[in-house]
Design an enzyme around this catalytic site. Structure first.
Site, PDB file in Angstrom:
ATOM      1  N   GLY A 246       0.827  -1.204   0.000  1.00 57.87           N
ATOM      2  CA  GLY A 246       0.000   0.000   0.000  1.00 57.87           C
ATOM      3  C   GLY A 246       0.857   1.248   0.000  1.00 57.87           C
ATOM      4  O   GLY A 246       0.546   2.224   0.690  1.00 57.87           O
ATOM      5  N   GLY A 247       1.928   1.234  -0.813  1.00 54.38           N
ATOM      6  CA  GLY A 247       2.959   2.264  -0.746  1.00 54.38           C
ATOM      7  C   GLY A 247       2.752   3.485  -1.607  1.00 54.38           C
ATOM      8  O   GLY A 247       3.731   4.156  -1.941  1.00 54.38           O
ATOM      9  N   ASP A 296      -4.093  -5.989  -3.786  1.00 51.73           N
ATOM     10  CA  ASP A 296      -5.041  -5.547  -2.767  1.00 51.73           C
ATOM     11  C   ASP A 296      -4.645  -6.230  -1.466  1.00 51.73           C
ATOM     12  O   ASP A 296      -4.660  -7.456  -1.373  1.00 51.73           O
ATOM     13  CB  ASP A 296      -6.465  -5.942  -3.191  1.00 51.73           C
ATOM     14  CG  ASP A 296      -7.526  -5.522  -2.183  1.00 51.73           C
ATOM     15  OD1 ASP A 296      -7.175  -5.182  -1.029  1.00 51.73           O
ATOM     16  OD2 ASP A 296      -8.712  -5.557  -2.541  1.00 51.73           O
ATOM     17  N   PHE A 297      -4.286  -5.451  -0.452  1.00 48.34           N
ATOM     18  CA  PHE A 297      -3.774  -6.080   0.774  1.00 48.34           C
ATOM     19  C   PHE A 297      -4.832  -6.819   1.589  1.00 48.34           C
ATOM     20  O   PHE A 297      -4.523  -7.414   2.625  1.00 48.34           O
ATOM     21  CB  PHE A 297      -2.999  -5.098   1.656  1.00 48.34           C
ATOM     22  CG  PHE A 297      -3.649  -3.752   1.898  1.00 48.34           C
ATOM     23  CD1 PHE A 297      -4.922  -3.633   2.420  1.00 48.34           C
ATOM     24  CD2 PHE A 297      -2.936  -2.585   1.626  1.00 48.34           C
ATOM     25  CE1 PHE A 297      -5.489  -2.400   2.659  1.00 48.34           C
ATOM     26  CE2 PHE A 297      -3.502  -1.334   1.875  1.00 48.34           C
ATOM     27  CZ  PHE A 297      -4.772  -1.240   2.390  1.00 48.34           C
ATOM     28  N   ARG A 312       3.558   2.116   5.523  1.00 45.24           N
ATOM     29  CA  ARG A 312       3.563   3.479   6.063  1.00 45.24           C
ATOM     30  C   ARG A 312       2.162   4.068   5.985  1.00 45.24           C
ATOM     31  O   ARG A 312       1.552   4.146   4.918  1.00 45.24           O
ATOM     32  CB  ARG A 312       4.525   4.382   5.304  1.00 45.24           C
ATOM     33  CG  ARG A 312       4.540   5.804   5.865  1.00 45.24           C
ATOM     34  CD  ARG A 312       5.482   6.732   5.133  1.00 45.24           C
ATOM     35  NE  ARG A 312       5.516   8.017   5.801  1.00 45.24           N
ATOM     36  CZ  ARG A 312       4.754   9.066   5.483  1.00 45.24           C
ATOM     37  NH1 ARG A 312       3.891   8.956   4.478  1.00 45.24           N
ATOM     38  NH2 ARG A 312       4.834  10.202   6.140  1.00 45.24           N
ATOM     39  N   HIS A 316      -3.293   2.955  10.067  1.00 40.81           N
ATOM     40  CA  HIS A 316      -4.096   4.019  10.685  1.00 40.81           C
ATOM     41  C   HIS A 316      -5.307   4.372   9.820  1.00 40.81           C
ATOM     42  O   HIS A 316      -6.194   5.094  10.271  1.00 40.81           O
ATOM     43  CB  HIS A 316      -3.232   5.248  10.982  1.00 40.81           C
ATOM     44  CG  HIS A 316      -3.063   6.208   9.836  1.00 40.81           C
ATOM     45  ND1 HIS A 316      -2.891   7.556  10.027  1.00 40.81           N
ATOM     46  CD2 HIS A 316      -3.023   6.020   8.485  1.00 40.81           C
ATOM     47  CE1 HIS A 316      -2.765   8.162   8.854  1.00 40.81           C
ATOM     48  NE2 HIS A 316      -2.833   7.252   7.906  1.00 40.81           N
TER      49      HIS A 316
END
Length: 409
Positions: A246-247, A296-297, A312, A316
């Site tokens: 997801g970088g 897709d994580f 990163r 959250h």
């Protein structure tokens, strides 16, 4: 006893105490203490708080702060900051500031004087403006992008959040597709799908996030990269990979490649298709040093046994339930004793948390029904994932992101 003694202090006593702290921190700053500038900012804010009456504090919060936010957003559209910096920063009239967009000079006057009252612009004379350091910063598109993103993506959510919370009986938002953002924007999907459908805001988001990172410590400044990643690196296949899950459009991997040239393993950027498309358009994968992979994580991790899986500001974005799914998919791909998950995210203090963290926590509630987490909440989240544990938390400076190292039990 400390609480009682402060209760009995007069305002004169409180101001005197706060002023003494400012003098002390100012002296440390002049003497070259590297940490003194941040302490001076905090003590100066405390002095302002103690010097104001409660009514003055109230009016600042309900009048000034909302006004500053909307004025800054309009000023970006009116190109006020950029125009003010033109022609070698010569003084500009309202008419000259208005010429850039053919706006009403009267409207520009009202916006410009508001910006001046909030120190985003300096007023040299009646209706005559010159830039200051903040003006020059906001004249740069990558910094103005922060105003664009934060306003355009959250203002509806913030304005409707009280009504949303009343409608739920004041329950903590936990559904990322049915929270304050969806309530305010009449949007059925996640905020991220809304973002990709709004190209200006989407572009502002990536530009702002990348630029902000350059002013904060990098995770490589906190974490012992050479000892934990470079040493013992297996150079064959997936085992050599540092995977940025997801970088975004690859800025983290680009910075890592420049900062740690000793890392000779694969660098893999994983993102959704539309983001990989944006990265491709920016030539991120052109040199072949960074591999671009659509992923897709919430699905199984395709790279098995990588050296590290980096995230990163990913977790959250999601409530605990979704975080456990993301972490579980990575855990299933890890090689125990070799692989790690590296989480670059905020770790809130239990008491007197940094204003940066607290502000971001509310932004995440507004955008994604998610949150920033304290150290205890991070441990609780990771320990709720079968087979994972926190090996260490690395931090540098107040209000910055930390690096959380997670390994297999």
């Amino acid at each position: 006893m400390e609480h009682l003694s402060k209760e009995n202090e007069t305002q004169h006593d409180r101001i005197s105490r706060a002023l003494s702290q400012v003098v002390s921190d100012g002296s440390s700053f002049k003497n070259g203490d590297p940490d003194a500038r941040q302490k001076l900012i905090a003590s100066a804010r405390e002095l302002l708080y103690e010097s104001e009456s409660p009514v003055e504090s109230l009016l600042w919060n309900i009048w000034a702060l909302p006004t500053r936010t909307i004025a800054a957003r309009i000023a970006v559209d009116l190109k006020i900051f950029k125009t003010a910096c033109g022609n070698n920063s010569s003084p500009k009239t309202n008419e000259q500031l208005a010429a850039a967009t053919s706006a009403s000079p009267t409207l520009v006057k009202r916006v410009a004087r508001t910006c001046a009252s909030m120190k985003m612009l300096d007023e040299q004379g009646p209706g005559l403006y010159v830039p200051n350091a903040l003006t020059r910063l906001l004249a740069q598109p990558e910094y103005a992008a922060g105003i664009i993103f934060c306003f355009d993506a959250t203002h509806n959510s913030f304005s409707q959040m009280p009504a949303y919370l009343r409608s739920t009986g004041f329950q903590n938002p936990k559904d990322p597709t049915n929270g304050p953002f969806q309530y305010a924007n009449k949007h059925d999907g996640h905020a991220f799908t809304w973002l990709t459908a709004h190209p200006e805001t989407f572009q502002a988001f990536h530009g702002y996030v990348h630029t902000l990172r350059t002013h904060r410590p990098s995770w490589t400044d906190m974490y012992p990269v050479k000892e934990r990643l470079v040493a013992g690196l297996k150079l064959e296949g997936d085992s050599s990979a540092l995977v940025d899950v997801g970088g975004g459009v690859g800025q983290v991997l680009q910075d890592f490649n420049n900062a740690i040239p000793e890392y000779t393993g694969r660098l893999v950027l994983q993102e959704l298709g539309e983001v990989i498309g944006a990265a491709t358009a920016m030539d991120v994968g052109k040199s072949n040093r960074i591999e671009l992979q659509v992923h897709d994580f919430f699905t199984p991790q395709p790279i098995k046994g990588a050296r590290a899986y980096f995230m990163r500001s990913v977790l959250h974005d999601w409530p605990d339930e979704q975080c456990r799914k993301i972490l579980g998919n990575v855990k299933d791909a890890m090689e125990p004793g070799y692989s790690s998950i590296l989480i670059s995210d905020c770790v809130l203090a239990d008491k007197n948390a940094a204003w940066q963290h607290i502000s971001l926590d509310f932004h995440m509630m507004a955008l994604a029904s998610s949150q920033e987490r304290t150290e205890a909440e991070w441990y609780a989240l990771i320990e709720s994932c079968d087979g994972l544990k926190i090996a260490g938390i690395y931090s540098k400076g107040q209000g910055n992101e930390s690096l959380i190292e997670v390994v297999c039990k």
